[in-house]
Every structure is written in C-alpha cells, then in structure tokens.
Design an enzyme around this catalytic site. Sequence first.
Site, short mmCIF file in Angstrom:
data_model
loop_
_atom_site.label_atom_id
_atom_site.label_comp_id
_atom_site.label_asym_id
_atom_site.label_seq_id
_atom_site.Cartn_x
_atom_site.Cartn_y
_atom_site.Cartn_z
N HIS A 118 4.76 -87.81 -27.35
CA HIS A 118 3.44 -88.45 -27.27
C HIS A 118 3.47 -89.54 -26.19
O HIS A 118 2.56 -89.61 -25.35
CB HIS A 118 3.07 -89.03 -28.64
CG HIS A 118 1.88 -89.94 -28.61
ND1 HIS A 118 0.59 -89.49 -28.88
CD2 HIS A 118 1.77 -91.25 -28.31
CE1 HIS A 118 -0.24 -90.52 -28.76
NE2 HIS A 118 0.44 -91.58 -28.41
N GLU A 119 4.49 -90.37 -26.21
CA GLU A 119 4.59 -91.42 -25.20
C GLU A 119 4.71 -90.83 -23.79
O GLU A 119 4.13 -91.36 -22.84
CB GLU A 119 5.79 -92.33 -25.47
CG GLU A 119 5.69 -93.12 -26.78
CD GLU A 119 4.48 -94.03 -26.82
OE1 GLU A 119 4.14 -94.62 -25.79
OE2 GLU A 119 3.86 -94.13 -27.89
N HIS B 51 1.39 -89.99 -22.37
CA HIS B 51 0.67 -91.10 -21.71
C HIS B 51 1.08 -91.21 -20.25
O HIS B 51 0.25 -91.47 -19.38
CB HIS B 51 0.98 -92.42 -22.42
CG HIS B 51 0.22 -92.61 -23.71
ND1 HIS B 51 -1.15 -92.47 -23.79
CD2 HIS B 51 0.64 -92.92 -24.95
CE1 HIS B 51 -1.53 -92.70 -25.03
NE2 HIS B 51 -0.46 -92.97 -25.77
N GLU C 85 -5.32 -91.35 -26.39
CA GLU C 85 -4.44 -91.01 -27.51
C GLU C 85 -4.55 -89.52 -27.84
O GLU C 85 -3.55 -88.86 -28.10
CB GLU C 85 -4.77 -91.85 -28.74
CG GLU C 85 -4.48 -93.33 -28.57
CD GLU C 85 -3.04 -93.63 -28.15
OE1 GLU C 85 -2.14 -92.86 -28.55
OE2 GLU C 85 -2.83 -94.60 -27.41
N ASP D 272 -1.52 -86.89 -27.65
CA ASP D 272 -1.20 -86.04 -28.81
C ASP D 272 -1.17 -84.57 -28.40
O ASP D 272 -0.27 -83.82 -28.80
CB ASP D 272 -2.24 -86.22 -29.92
CG ASP D 272 -1.95 -87.44 -30.79
OD1 ASP D 272 -0.88 -88.06 -30.60
OD2 ASP D 272 -2.79 -87.77 -31.64
ZN LIG Z 1 -0.32 -93.38 -27.78
#
Ligand SMILES: [Zn+2]
Length: 414
Positions: free
Chosen positions: A279-280, A283, A357, A361
């Site tokens: 997930h990070e 980003h 986000e 995801d």
């Molecule tokens: Zn996040």
Amino acid sequence: MTSTQFTIIFIAALAITTLTKLWLARRHLSHIATHRSAVPDAFRENIDLENHQKAADYTSTKTRFAIWGGLFDVALLLAFTLGGGIQFFADLSNTGFDTPILQGMATIVAVMMLSSVLESPFNLYRTFVIEARFGFNKMTLGLYFKDAFKGQLVGALLGIPLLLGVLWLMDRMGEYWWLYVWLVWMAFNLLLLFIYPTYIAPLFNKFTPMQDEEMKARIGSLLQRCGFTSSGLFVMDGSKRSAHGNAYFTGFGKSKRIVFFDTLLERLSGSEIEAVLAHELGHFKHRHVVKRIATTFAMSLGFLWLLGQLMQTSWFYQGLGVSTPSTALALLLFFMVMPVFSFLLQPLMSAYSRKHEFEADAYAAKQTASSDLVNALVKLYQDNASTLTPDPLYSRFYDSHPPAAIRIAHLQAQ
Ligand SMILES: [Zn+2]
C-alpha cells in the site's frame, strides 16, 4: 472595506466554522451511539462486541474532547485578535527592541510560546488521561517533557532563522516579496524532507536496521517486483510512546527509507506486513507524495500573494484588533486567522487524500493478495480502536482515509 465590516466578516466566518464543527461532532457522536450495540455485518466474524464498543467509546471520548479544545482555540483566537492580545505583545516588543525585524520576531515568538503553553494542558490530558484510559499511552511524564523540550528547541533552531529571513524579504524585496518568500519556503521544506529522517527523527526515536532475515527477504522480493530501491529497512521503537502502530516511507530518491513501527511488526503476520508495505509503495508509484507537495506549494503561493494584498490595507489590521500595522503583524494575523476561512476547504482536501488511499489500496491488491490487506486493516482498526461506524458526513469532512467498511468493500471487490 472598513475595519468594522471586516470584523463582522471575521466573526461571521468564525461562527460558521465553529457551528459547522459542533454540528458535525454532534452527528458523529449520535451516529456512533446508535451503532454501538451491534458490530456491523462486514466485521462480525473478525471483531467482537467488546472491541467494537471500546472503539465507539474511544472515538466518542476523543470527539467530545476535541469540542472543548476547539472552543478553547476560538476563545484564544478572539483574545489575541479583537481582545488586543497581539497588540499588547507588539507594544511590549516595540519598547524592548530597536529594529522592526527584531520587534516583529519577538512578538511572533511571544504569541506562539504563550499559545503552546496554554494548549499544553490539553495535550497532557489527551495523552495521560484519554490515551491512558484506553490503554494506548506508553509515555512517562518525564519523556513527555523531554519530547516537548526537544521539539521546542528544534523548532526554534529551524524556525527562528527562517522567520528572520522571511521578515527581511518582506521588508526589502518590494512589491514581489511574496515570490521570494515562496522560493525560500519551498527550499526550506525540501531541506526538511532531506534532513528529517537522518537528523531530526532520530532525536526522538531509535531506528534499528531490520534484523529478521525472513522478513527482509520477503520485503526485498516485493520491492524488486514493484521496481523499488530503498536505502534501508528500519524498525522504529514506537512502543516507547504509544501502542498505536504504523509504517511509512521517508526520504527521496536513493535515500528512501522504509520505517516500520515495532508495534506493527509485533501484531501483523508476514504476508500482512507485505500488504501494508505494498500500500505504501502504491503511494510512491502513483507519485502521491510529489503531487501533495506540489499542491501544498501551489496553495502557499496563493496564500502569500493574498497576504501581500491584505497587508496593504488598513482594515485587515484594525478589523482584527491591531492598531500598529507592520509586516510581522500582518504575517502573524494572517496565519492565525486563515484557518477560520479555509476550514470549508477541508472536505476537498480530505476527498483528495481518500482518492489517493483508494489508489494505493488498488495497487496493493495487485501486488499482494487483497485479503492480506483486509486482514491487516481489520487488525489495525481493532488495535487502534478506530470506530467502524463514523457519521458519513463527518467522515467526508475530516477523514484522510476512507471509512473502514467502504475501504474493505472496495478491496474485496478487487
Ligand atoms: Zn495510505
């Protein structure tokens, strides 16, 4: 515009902002209370009633406390502006110092120090009463004051030279000072991004290179799969202060560091940690950090330009209780009063962040099994006692992350 008209506009904006905050908080509290008696269907298998109710109580307590904190801030703002607080410190500084820049700096520092002293009981209560009651606080009073002292010191070492530079540019650079200040502000922020992970964060926490070879190999292959290089995997002793867990990236380019809170590593399985990291990475892949920085820079240019216009008027000062206009007081008033007007932009900023986000995801769901991220999130919601049933409107306004149920439904659909 006359100064009386501007005072009326200021009070009206403050009333609208405050009433909106109170209204949202009330909605949030009643929504949580209504859903307190049963775990939402989507979480019934993973979260028991006791934990659900703990989350409801924790969130309600924090929301109620935020109402009092918010009202105190309103009182403080009114005391500083219309109540003559800023003028009082300005008069004091003008008798104590000779040059306008030193006078301005003394006023700003005095107002900021007084605010932080007056707000410290709220921080103490939050940490040692609320967080402690729900079992999250791990900090001692000694550590709290040590942190506060170090924080003030770092703030002063970085902030005072910056402030002196900004005040000097505002005084000397003529009509286009805001452009120069903006350039300095950007340089300062980029510098912070570089020095924060290696020089500032270690003042507060210990970062140890990750030892777990199996975990390192797992993460290494994920990084390779996603096309990332990182200058190191670190474990941070987050448990020194709080039981809340997290993982994050810092740095830029080749100096990127991946940091895991020890609390997170303890709680999640290997594949769940991998999902959180994916997930990070999402980003980064979507360049969210760069986009956010660019947005912030664009907005600060707009704000500085606006300040440049306002400081040439007399109503801006007099309407806010200041009778001796100066560059420093314009700067101080602007940054104190701006949140009152920009509050209604909050839902836009939150929506922007929630969009990121969802994208991160979706990226994680492609790189790892989406069920791993779902499981990790459920554990994190439970461990952090985040409410599963926020008021939808409250959430739209404030939440940087999508509400639990919606976020998990998105992941399960992938
Ligand atoms: Zn996040």
